[in-house]
Design a protein around this motif. Structure first.
Motif, PDB file in Angstrom:
ATOM      1  N   ASN A  36       1.149  -1.412  -0.072  1.00  0.00           N
ATOM      2  CA  ASN A  36       0.057   0.045  -0.085  1.00  0.00           C
ATOM      3  C   ASN A  36       0.833   1.328  -0.059  1.00  0.00           C
ATOM      4  OD1 ASN A  36       0.075  -0.375   2.638  1.00  0.00           O
ATOM      5  ND2 ASN A  36      -1.119   0.227   3.401  1.00  0.00           N
ATOM      6  N   HIS A  37       2.356   1.162  -0.233  1.00  0.00           N
ATOM      7  CA  HIS A  37       3.389   2.338  -0.469  1.00  0.00           C
ATOM      8  C   HIS A  37       3.065   3.209   0.713  1.00  0.00           C
ATOM      9  CE1 HIS A  37       3.523  -0.053  -4.061  1.00  0.00           C
ATOM     10  NE2 HIS A  37       2.491   0.474  -4.307  1.00  0.00           N
ATOM     11  N   THR A  38       2.834   2.555   1.844  1.00  0.00           N
ATOM     12  CA  THR A  38       2.724   3.963   3.110  1.00  0.00           C
ATOM     13  C   THR A  38       4.203   3.854   3.774  1.00  0.00           C
ATOM     14  OG1 THR A  38       2.321   1.505   4.433  1.00  0.00           O
ATOM     15  CG2 THR A  38       0.523   3.262   3.928  1.00  0.00           C
ATOM     16  N   GLY A  39       5.124   3.024   3.392  1.00  0.00           N
ATOM     17  CA  GLY A  39       6.738   3.189   4.026  1.00  0.00           C
ATOM     18  C   GLY A  39       7.001   2.669   4.995  1.00  0.00           C
ATOM     19  N   LYS A  40       5.208   1.898   5.769  1.00  0.00           N
ATOM     20  CA  LYS A  40       5.688   1.294   6.870  1.00  0.00           C
ATOM     21  C   LYS A  40       5.011  -0.608   6.183  1.00  0.00           C
ATOM     22  CE  LYS A  40       2.189   3.593   8.975  1.00  0.00           C
ATOM     23  NZ  LYS A  40       1.892   4.365   9.663  1.00  0.00           N
ATOM     24  N   GLY A  41       5.823  -1.500   6.907  1.00  0.00           N
ATOM     25  CA  GLY A  41       5.276  -3.326   6.440  1.00  0.00           C
ATOM     26  C   GLY A  41       4.330  -3.600   7.403  1.00  0.00           C
ATOM     27  N   SER A  42       3.156  -3.772   7.481  1.00  0.00           N
ATOM     28  CA  SER A  42       2.650  -3.988   8.487  1.00  0.00           C
ATOM     29  C   SER A  42       2.474  -6.073   8.356  1.00  0.00           C
ATOM     30  CB  SER A  42       0.751  -4.180   7.925  1.00  0.00           C
ATOM     31  OG  SER A  42       0.652  -4.679   7.076  1.00  0.00           O
ATOM     32  N   TRP A  43       2.319  -6.705   9.808  1.00  0.00           N
ATOM     33  CA  TRP A  43       1.976  -8.566   9.862  1.00  0.00           C
ATOM     34  C   TRP A  43       1.741  -8.979   8.219  1.00  0.00           C
ATOM     35  CZ3 TRP A  43       3.915 -12.304  10.468  1.00  0.00           C
ATOM     36  CH2 TRP A  43       3.031 -13.430  10.276  1.00  0.00           C
ATOM     37  N   LYS A  44       0.643  -7.688   8.084  1.00  0.00           N
ATOM     38  CA  LYS A  44      -0.509  -8.510   6.626  1.00  0.00           C
ATOM     39  C   LYS A  44       0.789  -8.443   5.442  1.00  0.00           C
ATOM     40  CE  LYS A  44      -4.001  -8.281   4.440  1.00  0.00           C
ATOM     41  NZ  LYS A  44      -6.512  -7.573   4.497  1.00  0.00           N
ATOM     42  N   GLU A  45       1.249  -7.257   4.672  1.00  0.00           N
ATOM     43  CA  GLU A  45       2.210  -6.999   4.598  1.00  0.00           C
ATOM     44  C   GLU A  45       3.367  -8.815   4.062  1.00  0.00           C
ATOM     45  OE1 GLU A  45       1.310  -2.385   2.734  1.00  0.00           O
ATOM     46  OE2 GLU A  45       2.115  -2.985   4.788  1.00  0.00           O
ATOM     47  N   VAL A  46       3.981  -8.012   5.322  1.00  0.00           N
ATOM     48  CA  VAL A  46       5.148  -8.445   5.547  1.00  0.00           C
ATOM     49  C   VAL A  46       5.091 -10.136   5.079  1.00  0.00           C
ATOM     50  CG1 VAL A  46       6.651  -9.629   6.709  1.00  0.00           C
ATOM     51  CG2 VAL A  46       6.250  -7.449   6.703  1.00  0.00           C
ATOM     52  N   HIS A  47       3.419 -11.328   6.003  1.00  0.00           N
ATOM     53  CA  HIS A  47       3.417 -12.430   5.941  1.00  0.00           C
ATOM     54  C   HIS A  47       3.398 -12.204   4.238  1.00  0.00           C
ATOM     55  CE1 HIS A  47       1.083 -15.666   7.128  1.00  0.00           C
ATOM     56  NE2 HIS A  47       2.623 -16.377   7.749  1.00  0.00           N
ATOM     57  N   ALA A  48       2.469 -11.811   3.860  1.00  0.00           N
ATOM     58  CA  ALA A  48       2.015 -11.718   2.284  1.00  0.00           C
ATOM     59  C   ALA A  48       3.042 -12.272   1.137  1.00  0.00           C
ATOM     60  CB  ALA A  48       0.935 -10.926   1.603  1.00  0.00           C
ATOM     61  N   ARG A  65       8.133  -1.594  18.523  1.00  0.00           N
ATOM     62  CA  ARG A  65       7.391  -2.421  18.655  1.00  0.00           C
ATOM     63  C   ARG A  65       5.776  -1.083  19.121  1.00  0.00           C
ATOM     64  NH1 ARG A  65       9.740  -6.340  19.510  1.00  0.00           N
ATOM     65  NH2 ARG A  65      10.889  -6.689  21.728  1.00  0.00           N
ATOM     66  N   ASN A  66       5.978  -0.485  17.236  1.00  0.00           N
ATOM     67  CA  ASN A  66       5.032  -0.042  17.317  1.00  0.00           C
ATOM     68  C   ASN A  66       3.539  -0.500  15.628  1.00  0.00           C
ATOM     69  OD1 ASN A  66       6.492  -0.063  14.235  1.00  0.00           O
ATOM     70  ND2 ASN A  66       6.803   2.320  14.312  1.00  0.00           N
ATOM     71  N   GLY A  67       4.182  -1.471  16.069  1.00  0.00           N
ATOM     72  CA  GLY A  67       3.442  -2.762  14.946  1.00  0.00           C
ATOM     73  C   GLY A  67       3.606  -2.475  13.782  1.00  0.00           C
ATOM     74  N   TRP A  68       4.620  -1.894  13.442  1.00  0.00           N
ATOM     75  CA  TRP A  68       5.304  -1.666  11.989  1.00  0.00           C
ATOM     76  C   TRP A  68       6.349  -1.778  11.733  1.00  0.00           C
ATOM     77  CZ3 TRP A  68       0.709  -1.200   8.651  1.00  0.00           C
ATOM     78  CH2 TRP A  68      -0.352   0.010   9.442  1.00  0.00           C
ATOM     79  N   LEU A  69       7.019  -2.583  10.678  1.00  0.00           N
ATOM     80  CA  LEU A  69       8.582  -2.744  10.522  1.00  0.00           C
ATOM     81  C   LEU A  69       8.818  -1.529   9.077  1.00  0.00           C
ATOM     82  CD1 LEU A  69       9.110  -6.302   9.804  1.00  0.00           C
ATOM     83  CD2 LEU A  69       8.299  -4.743  12.009  1.00  0.00           C
ATOM     84  N   SER A  70       9.438  -1.043  10.212  1.00  0.00           N
ATOM     85  CA  SER A  70      10.808   0.386   9.151  1.00  0.00           C
ATOM     86  C   SER A  70      11.419  -0.757   7.533  1.00  0.00           C
ATOM     87  CB  SER A  70      11.666   1.451   9.511  1.00  0.00           C
ATOM     88  OG  SER A  70      12.475   0.290  10.267  1.00  0.00           O
TER      89      SER A  70
END
Length: 82
Positions: A36-48, A65-70
């Motif tokens: 989704n090009h937010t510059g943050k990797g969510s669990w859903k995006e990373v796991h996909a 620990r912000n719930g996203w991966l840089s």
């Protein structure tokens, strides 16, 4: 004849060693995972993008620990193209 037997034995040993050491390197980049090009990797995006990554690995990579991966955090995961 001995050369053939030795060659077959060495080949079998190499095949066994390769099978015992599965590679998780896929070369996935952060840009490709961040769908989704937010510059943050969510669990859903990373796991996909990297289905072999567990939630525990994701949380361990999320250093702040912000719930996203840089991109820096993402590059610490196995299977990424850092």
């Amino acid at each position: 004849m001995k050369k053939i037997v030795v060659a077959l034995a060495l080949s079998a040993m190499a095949s066994t060693a390769m099978a015992a050491t599965p590679s998780v390197t896929t070369g996935i980049t952060f840009k490709r995972a961040d769908t989704n090009h937010t510059g943050k990797g969510s669990w859903k995006e990373v796991h996909a993008a990297l289905p072999m990554i567990t939630l525990a690995q994701f949380k361990a990579a999320d250093k702040n620990r912000n719930g996203w991966l840089s991109i820096t955090e993402f590059d610490t995961l196995p299977g990424t193209a850092a």
